[in-house]
Scaffold this active site. Sequence first.
Site, PDB file in Angstrom:
ATOM      1  N   HIS A 220       8.638  -3.259   7.359  1.00 41.09           N
ATOM      2  CA  HIS A 220       7.925  -3.528   6.276  1.00 41.09           C
ATOM      3  C   HIS A 220       8.796  -4.358   5.438  1.00 41.09           C
ATOM      4  CE1 HIS A 220       5.397   0.171   7.226  1.00 41.09           C
ATOM      5  NE2 HIS A 220       4.681  -0.657   7.332  1.00 41.09           N
ATOM      6  N   ASP A 393       3.998  -2.060  -8.228  1.00 42.35           N
ATOM      7  CA  ASP A 393       3.408  -3.176  -7.584  1.00 42.35           C
ATOM      8  C   ASP A 393       2.425  -3.833  -8.254  1.00 42.35           C
ATOM      9  OD1 ASP A 393       1.649  -1.500  -6.747  1.00 42.35           O
ATOM     10  OD2 ASP A 393       1.995  -1.533  -4.625  1.00 42.35           O
TER      11      ASP A 393
END
Length: 563
Positions: A220, A393
């Site tokens: 990722h 995030d």
Amino acid sequence: MRKIINSADNFVDEVLDGILLAHGTQLRSATSDRRALVRADAPAEGRVGIVTGGGSGHLPFFLGYVGKGLCSAVAVGNVFSSPSSAQIHAASVAVSSGSGLLYLYGNYGGDVYNFDMAADLCRSAGIDVRTVLGNDDIESAPEGKEQTRRGVAGLVLVYKAAGAAADRLYSLDDVERVANKAVAATRTMGVGLSPTVLPAAGEETFSLDEGDMEIGVGIHGEKGTHRGPLETADQITDRFLAQLGTELDLTDGTRVAVLVNGLGSTPLEELYVVYRRVHRVLAERGVTIAYRLIGEYVTSLEMAGASLSIMQLDDELEELLSDPAASPFFTQGEVADIDIALTESDTDATSSSAVDIGRTGTRSSLRDALLTALPNMARHTDELRDLDAALGDGDLGITVSAGSTAVVDALSELPEDADARSILTTAGLAFSAANPSTFAALVGSGLIGAAQMLAPESDLTSDRVAPLLRAVVDRIAERGGAEVGDKTLLDVLDAVAGAVENGVPLSVVVSVARSTVESTTRLQSKRGRAAWQQERSVGQADPGSVAVQRFVEEIAGVLEGGI
């Protein structure tokens, strides 16, 4: 970066449409959203079902290994995001034959939470579920902390061994044993040469200077362990072998399986250059490569780079790896045509259809309170987004608002006299599925876990509120690994549960929630993405704690004002 897509929002669904249209004789969907795919001959009497899953963006990883001699089902998340517990549960039910299920997937937080929640649902219905996590990425944690390592390309070898065991009709105990043995025998090391670009963001997942490489980069885009000038293929491969040799026996007489994997945009020719070096070095040491795979088996969209996985073999693992297998993305040996299962499902994985609904005969006050309070959570979206952007995030606002809306929709489908157990289980499933994330999974897990302590066909009485809240706290602590004082939602939940246990008025419970958020703001975050900020988290309110505070305020306002 230019991509051949129609829209980022529809990317995953259109990929799945294409796969099902192309390979409908081998795969079928178990849900109307097509996020739970199963092998066409499942379920089969006497065969253990192997369920895997994870985020999209890694083809052929996860869904590419559903087929004969491999996995039985896969739950598919958005790009680099976990599938929901409801999707995992739907995949599980679709392949359950009475012989038990093995959950076999990579060791990533969101996946773990959602698979654990699905396992709870399965077990409540009498389905035996075991879990084995792939953790082969040697650079993601030091030796001695293997259980915290990520699962990457080595998991393909584990699929092959465990899938062969299941197709041989091994018992659940033995399929689990084989999977655990395969995981323990497998290590992987990788290198990244360029980042991937997420379709939704259109931005690179990490930056790398021209001419540089990064050893240990995750699929990722997670940070690796070494960054420096690009080395030759032989030098990179020697790095891999040296490190892998610290944990595997790569000496004279050993037999191994080798997987050389491309990460998405590395030419196959370059992978064979790597294999050439692996083969020659191991041959010089007297190591026999008894099984080999070279190609793209676990990718990261268009990331450039490669990984090397080695499994140390014994007689059983070597034999299982050699068995025939067939999926749309992986074929080995001669495999008979697949017989389509007579029973097929096509359900909505986010609806209450996944829950056996009990009824009390009287209108549910719990359902009414939630239907009144939850729509108000939307007004806190911006606040939660901004708080989460500072420490995480930035997706908590949409997670809470979308989750609250999903719960309202799901509860609206229930009968007015639905029992509390059904209401909380439905709410947990809906919240966790709306915008799958660690927060959503933990909250959903807490609700579903607490629901199990309630008797079927009963409403939530006042004397059960405190034990129920404590059960939510305990389940979230168990699944998330946090403790009170780590500056997470657990701090506020624990304080609220304690206040309710002490029988204080609702206004005091609200004050306790607010004061706990204020006091923990002075702490340093110790869990999750916020912990990455270290001392910079001091003075910032924990976003999850504020979300809990806002819910306590909203539900208290409804209860104090009457419904």
